[in-house]
Design a protein around this motif. Structure first.
Motif, PDB file in Angstrom:
ATOM      1  N   ASN A   1      38.172  38.631  38.865  1.00 42.52           N
ATOM      2  CA  ASN A   1      39.033  39.804  38.833  1.00 42.52           C
ATOM      3  C   ASN A   1      40.335  39.615  39.619  1.00 42.52           C
ATOM      4  O   ASN A   1      41.337  40.255  39.330  1.00 42.52           O
ATOM      5  CB  ASN A   1      38.221  40.964  39.429  1.00 42.52           C
TER       6      ASN A   1
ATOM      7  N   MET B   1      28.822  48.983  39.024  1.00 43.26           N
ATOM      8  CA  MET B   1      29.376  48.040  38.054  1.00 43.26           C
ATOM      9  C   MET B   1      28.335  47.395  37.130  1.00 43.26           C
ATOM     10  O   MET B   1      28.662  46.458  36.407  1.00 43.26           O
ATOM     11  CB  MET B   1      30.147  46.927  38.785  1.00 43.26           C
TER      12      MET B   1
ATOM     13  N   LYS C   1      28.577  44.007  30.182  1.00 38.86           N
ATOM     14  CA  LYS C   1      29.502  44.068  29.051  1.00 38.86           C
ATOM     15  C   LYS C   1      30.402  42.829  29.054  1.00 38.86           C
ATOM     16  O   LYS C   1      30.611  42.197  28.017  1.00 38.86           O
ATOM     17  CB  LYS C   1      30.349  45.343  29.152  1.00 38.86           C
ATOM     18  N   ALA C   2      30.902  42.467  30.240  1.00 39.04           N
ATOM     19  CA  ALA C   2      31.789  41.307  30.342  1.00 39.04           C
ATOM     20  C   ALA C   2      31.030  40.029  29.989  1.00 39.04           C
ATOM     21  O   ALA C   2      31.522  39.163  29.257  1.00 39.04           O
ATOM     22  CB  ALA C   2      32.357  41.214  31.763  1.00 39.04           C
TER      23      ALA C   2
ATOM     24  N   LYS D   1      26.895  48.164  34.299  1.00 34.38           N
ATOM     25  CA  LYS D   1      27.220  48.169  32.865  1.00 34.38           C
ATOM     26  C   LYS D   1      28.409  47.277  32.577  1.00 34.38           C
ATOM     27  O   LYS D   1      28.417  46.510  31.618  1.00 34.38           O
ATOM     28  CB  LYS D   1      27.524  49.601  32.414  1.00 34.38           C
ATOM     29  N   GLU D   2      29.421  47.387  33.448  1.00 32.67           N
ATOM     30  CA  GLU D   2      30.645  46.611  33.296  1.00 32.67           C
ATOM     31  C   GLU D   2      30.345  45.107  33.329  1.00 32.67           C
ATOM     32  O   GLU D   2      30.846  44.330  32.511  1.00 32.67           O
ATOM     33  CB  GLU D   2      31.582  47.004  34.446  1.00 32.67           C
ATOM     34  N   ARG D   3      29.495  44.686  34.279  1.00 31.42           N
ATOM     35  CA  ARG D   3      29.181  43.258  34.407  1.00 31.42           C
ATOM     36  C   ARG D   3      28.495  42.729  33.152  1.00 31.42           C
ATOM     37  O   ARG D   3      28.811  41.662  32.651  1.00 31.42           O
ATOM     38  CB  ARG D   3      28.272  43.003  35.619  1.00 31.42           C
TER      39      ARG D   3
END
Lengths: 318, 95
Positions: free
Chosen positions: A57, A280, A286-287, A282-284
């Motif tokens: 990031n 985070m 998804k990535a 879900k975000e992780r």
């Protein structure tokens, strides 16, 4: 094989480990040993891979070229560590694809610490100093673990990890000695990462389910509480040195124990994050899943190209 | 979902001239060229090597630990293969 034969094999197996002999991939091993190792090693690998995301990031926004090359090298190391560990896990008879599948469907876990966001540059400092610091404390004893491929991978990982912690501490030190705003930023990062870093060393001994068996197999050499105490005792003086305050009002040197007493850890928060409700999670995923899916055509094309080359060279040989 | 997965390769690295190549792990790659490139990035980020060998894992034949007895025990009672087996007078130096 009769049950009695299996018991006798298991006895010999345990004796080999207590004599400090290493277990290698083709050796007989109890099914539980294989399964436990696949679980721990693959989760360790997943943690390295997902661990690239919070730091990735900040690569493009690193404040100087010096910081940027260091962060890039650190993230690349984490990819390497993931790969050493995946390849060591494959020696136990699980395929790389099965492991990815378990990660992507949420069946396999990774370290909860990576489900926290990295909102300022100081977070790069806090991660290197605290998260890698806690990881080193967890990992050093594993260099002597009983499963040969895991121990060898851990030796490589530990050799490379100490630069990670130093580059993080240097970032924190620079910010802490900078403008008031920079110092506030460093303190804020310490405030947010301190407790999750303590949680990283695992649940307290009275509720940790795997400890006893893992001790016997040398998957663990010290209990979670001992590791946590070691981490606190080594980190508190480092914070003092750079003029930052550990966000724990109950933190106090205990002369008698020769260690720091510390406050209550919010284990509800820990279990919430483990269960997928961290800021985070879900975000992780998804990535990670997105990168895997978007890379599919590249993997297929590389395979098709390799086959074409092989076909042509075979035709030439005829 | 891909139908074909990249095969597994075993990686051997010579750390400096004069030393043998040593096994250091494995990785997946589409072909031997890619295996070499990936091995460089995975196993020699800090000057750990001056030469790399890659071998597709399926080409390695390994002995089975269950046969260790018949394979390796016969060597154990052949002490006459070691110099200490032979009696020499103390006067004999450098032999």
């Amino acid at each position: 094989m009769s049950e009695e034969q299996i018991r006798s094999l298991e006895r010999q197996f345990d004796e080999r480990i207590s004599r400090d002999e290493k277990i290698e991939p083709k050796d007989w091993m109890p099914e539980k040993y294989r399964k436990t190792h696949i679980r721990q090693m693959s989760q360790h690998a997943h943690s390295e891979i997902v661990g690239m995301l919070p730091e990735g990031n900040w690569i493009t926004r690193a404040p100087s070229l010096r910081r940027k090359v260091a962060l890039l090298a650190k993230v690349q190391d984490e990819a390497g560590h993931g790969l050493y560990l995946y390849s060591a896990t494959e020696t136990l008879g699980i395929s790389r694809d099965e492991m990815y599948e378990q990660l992507h469907t949420g069946k396999a876990k990774y370290s909860s610490i990576f489900n926290y966001p990295t909102i300022t540059w100081a977070d790069m400092g806090a991660i290197g100093w605290l998260v890698d610091g806690a990881a080193i404390i967890n990992q050093v004893p594993l260099c002597n673990t009983s499963y040969g491929p895991y121990a060898r991978a851990m030796i490589r990982v530990c050799k490379e990890e100490s630069f990670h912690q130093r580059q993080g501490f240097e970032i924190m030190m620079k910010l802490a000695n900078g403008t008031p705003e920079q110092k506030d930023m460093a303190q804020d990062a310490l405030n947010r990462w301190w407790w999750p870093s303590l949680m990283m060393l695992g649940p307290t001994d009275d509720v940790s389910v795997h400890t006893e068996q893992s001790m016997k197999w040398k998957l663990k050499r010290k209990s979670n509480d001992d590791l946590r105490q070691q981490f606190i005792d080594q980190t508190v003086p480092q914070a003092e040195l750079i003029g930052l305050t550990i966000p724990d009002p109950d933190l106090k040197w205990n002369e008698e124990r020769g260690s720091y007493d510390f406050g209550e850890i919010d284990w509800d928060e820990f279990w919430q994050v483990v269960k997928g409700h961290g800021p985070m999670n879900k975000e992780r995923m998804k990535a990670r899943v997105g990168a895997w899916e978007r890379g599919e055509w590249v993997r297929d094309a590389a395979m098709a190209h390799a086959e074409k080359k092989r076909y042509r060279s075979e035709k030439k040989a005829v | 979902m891909s139908t074909k997965n990249w095969p597994l390769w075993e990686i051997f690295v010579r750390s400096k001239n004069g030393l043998e190549h040593r096994h250091c792990g494995s990785l997946h790659a589409a072909d031997s060229d890619m295996a070499l490139e990936n091995a460089r990035d995975v196993y020699t980020r800090r000057n750990e090597g001056v030469s790399i060998w890659v071998v597709e894992s399926k080409h390695i034949t390994a002995s089975n630990p269950e046969n260790n007895g018949e394979l390796f025990e016969p060597a154990q009672d052949k002490v006459y293969r070691h110099p200490t087996f032979y009696d020499l007078p103390d006067e004999v130096k450098h032999m």
